[in-house]
Design an enzyme around this catalytic site. Sequence first.
Site, PDB file in Angstrom:
ATOM      1  N   LYS A  66       0.853  -1.201   0.000  1.00  0.00           N
ATOM      2  CA  LYS A  66       0.000   0.000   0.000  1.00  0.00           C
ATOM      3  C   LYS A  66       0.883   1.244   0.000  1.00  0.00           C
ATOM      4  CE  LYS A  66      -4.097   1.717   2.574  1.00  0.00           C
ATOM      5  NZ  LYS A  66      -4.957   1.449   3.744  1.00  0.00           N
ATOM      6  N   SER A 141      -9.859   1.356   2.710  1.00  0.00           N
ATOM      7  CA  SER A 141      -9.005   2.207   1.895  1.00  0.00           C
ATOM      8  C   SER A 141      -7.913   1.443   1.149  1.00  0.00           C
ATOM      9  CB  SER A 141      -8.347   3.256   2.792  1.00  0.00           C
ATOM     10  OG  SER A 141      -7.479   2.614   3.721  1.00  0.00           O
ATOM     11  N   SER A 165     -10.276  -1.229   6.789  1.00  0.00           N
ATOM     12  CA  SER A 165      -9.677  -0.911   5.486  1.00  0.00           C
ATOM     13  C   SER A 165      -9.038  -2.078   4.752  1.00  0.00           C
ATOM     14  CB  SER A 165      -8.633   0.195   5.634  1.00  0.00           C
ATOM     15  OG  SER A 165      -9.273   1.448   5.669  1.00  0.00           O
TER      16      SER A 165
END
Lengths: 487, 479
Positions: A66, A141, A165
Amino acid sequence: MYRQDTIMELREQLDKKETTKEELFEKANKLAHTFQEEYNSFVTIIDKPKFKDRDSLLSGIPYALKDNFSTSGILTTASSNILKDYVPVYDSTVYKKLKNAGAVLVGKTVLDELAMGGTGTTGHTGIVRNPWDKSRMIGGSSAGSAASVALGIVPYAIGSDTGDSVRKPAAFGGLVGFKPTYGRISRYGLFAFASSLDHVAYFTRNVKDSAIITDVLKGYDPQDMVTLKDDGKKYLDSIDNDIQGKKLFYIKEICDREYYKDSNDKELLEVLDKFHELLDKCRSLGFEVEEVSVDKKLLEAVYPTYMCISCAEATSNNANLTGIQFGPRGEGVTTQEIMFDARTKGFSELIKRRFILGSYILQKENQEKLFLNACRVRRLIVDKITELFKEYDGLILPASGGIAPKFDASSEKLSDRYLLLENHLAIGNFGGFPSITLPYGMVNDMPIGVNITGRVKDDELVLNMANKIESVTGFKNIIAKVGDIDV
Amino acid sequence: MYKVVIGLEVHCELDTVSKNFSAAPNKFSEYPNENVATVDLGLPGILPVANKEACRKALLTALALHCKAPDEVIFDRKNYFYPDLPKGYQITQNTKPMGINGYLDIMVNGKMKRVDIHDLHLEEDTASLEHFPKYSLIDYNRSGVPLIEIVTEPCMESADEAVQFLEDLRDVFLFLGVSEAKSNYGQMRCDVNISLMEENATKLGTKVEMKNINAFNNVRAAIEYEIKRQSEVLSSGGKVVQETRRIAEDGKTYSMREKVDALDYKYFIEPNIPSTPLTEEYIEKLRSSLPELKLDRYLKYIEKYNMSDYDAGVLSKERPISDYFEEVLSYGSDVELSVNFVTTTVLGTLNKLEISLEDFFITPKMLSEVITLVRDGKISLDHARKILYQAIDEKVDPNELIKKQNLHQINDEGELLKLITEIMDDNLEIVRQYVEDGNRSAVNFFIGQTMKRSNRQANPNKSMEIIKEELERRKNNAK
């Protein structure tokens, strides 16, 4: 067959010299480029990797990270304009450990700006699409990380989980998403969103692979004071342990079909039916499964409590983004004007909204009523669940009340479904409980996920139980069918 | 005349190996941005790691100032935007400071005064800014340096009291060894709050704040100027404006900004630093490790040892000297002689050679042995001094020197008599002059000879007696 291969399978191929790490990287890199335009998993795709041979199960195997983990010399944007050119000078502990394990980084993945959001639509480089259906979200996310695993670009990807997330997009993408106990993995170098809730978490296509990654990443880090002492265990070793007599509970107020019987939401009802079918399968595996009732008011407070605490911490955590030390320098005469300008231009409206909320919540005149009360409610919720964990080994619930939403779907944020079914995963962050989502069925050709949450520090048992349940779902190691592409 | 009310907020950098929340060195550097870790730059993803030694030193200082310690160590974030604050918040202590409700007794112009301490908290310093006409530069060397802030109650009434408090507080830091507290390096600096009120008023007047004053004489100047300025404003019927002022080089204060409302720093507990419980045992252990402070030593010297005000002042002023002196006493040395030797020989040498006690060769043990010899009359004071100077010069144990040079005094009367008889027998003419002519200067002659032949070891008083007796004896025999 690369796209469907698990970490264990790739390990075997490498060890038997049926393939090489260079070959695996090439495949991953090619897939990353192939899917990029349509699905937008990556902010940065690595084309020139650095290989290291290490004695680790992950050595030579590609993965995605990420874009909110600090990677020295590699652009790290947190999908925000204010960091669009930011190249860190230091490595996050997670990245360092993966490098030392010989893992091969394929790319940095798109997130909701600064990890705030659950849609995968707010990153500065555009929206991330769900590989199972391009008209749907993958969720966020950790959107790009989820998509890259669901697309079969990489067998695993690292994300972060502050409310859900990783565990929510895992459900929407047919993936396993695991968030270990708070402190099990160092957060050093993870761009902070809400420090007391932030967890390192990851996507795999089966539970065993999650155990492998946990074994590599876990451990005390002198640079993160909340990390736990090493427990000296390899979770992979105990993953097949017997679970006879282990006790699971589900919360009536969240998933009793009776509460939703008047609903027109067919998907929701199907999700619940399949969930209760799964519970029966769990019972036949040897689990004891019981229904437990929890005060609905307490459950309804999860979402507002989460918003209060996360926005408050976020507004402070992101106060370093001023364009003074790094990032685009704002215009103006005084330093206040310069910072004001950089932040005005650097953040999207959604982010500013959260910062203003956070600031409001922390203001002297509101702090007692909003922030401190939220902290108290958090404590009440955690105490309640911890008390139940004295009797039960795990909490099992549907990870979501539906399938991945369409991009144009309207959300009813304060409906029962939203408040309870869509937000209970944050309980795992409140208490720092180890929590895992895994696919357990399909509804309208889209995957749905079930979540198992366990006691603090009981990561081993949570993985163990999830591994057992995975054996009866029939949805282990699935990837989205995206044309006939393979490499 | 108005009543002056002064409160101080004193910042002092702690002396630690590393910074308060990072591993970067905590030391002075002439090069900007040399002692900097990622944490000190506030880069995304960094996390603070609390410095145990800084916490210990802050707690120790709080205990020395008679503060109540908290039950746990936690930190808070103080949120505000400023270019010298890279994270956008300062890690400090608001909820549970290292100490609350303490005091420091000071001696102002011969009178005791108790200064109440509101709290002492541990925080991190900011980066330093250097301003140029068209730009400013940031130096992060100071960013994250451990800093304690001591907030007094508004309880001081004059510049004398404020400056004495600062001086005594600095001595506390030095006695505890928590900081070098050099104000010229900005290691110790303070904010002064001052207001004036009518002599019999009950409500405090409007407060003026003066920020970041390094030198103590500037604190004095600022206070004296403000008393004059505010008195003039009030006596001409005006109102003092609540504001922040700065002191300029001309010794006058100038308005920086008017304070509208106090800034809301949106404090909340730092989530990245877990709470560390403080047990009663730990606090007690720390408290029992506290050294005796200056004022206590000063009073003890006067009351217990009957020292003069001057000697007590000299010997309690600096901890190394005072510790040295007390160590000399700890070997059972005579107090008066110890005071004498430390204030003259020891301090004199230190001043003359411009060295500190660390580099001083004579240990308290060595000195105490010499003092014992003097007390027992085995060597003279005069000789002891000479030997000490020689020992310092040659870097040898003075007691070795005494042995080597055989400088022990001959006190044995038989031995002295034997020596004196020999000398007289060698100088019968002089004896005759005494016996027959009554020449009393013969005594002086024999004393001189006795000292000479004994390498000045003969006890002069005893020798004198024996010489006189022996001469008288011979005189009587001659009759």
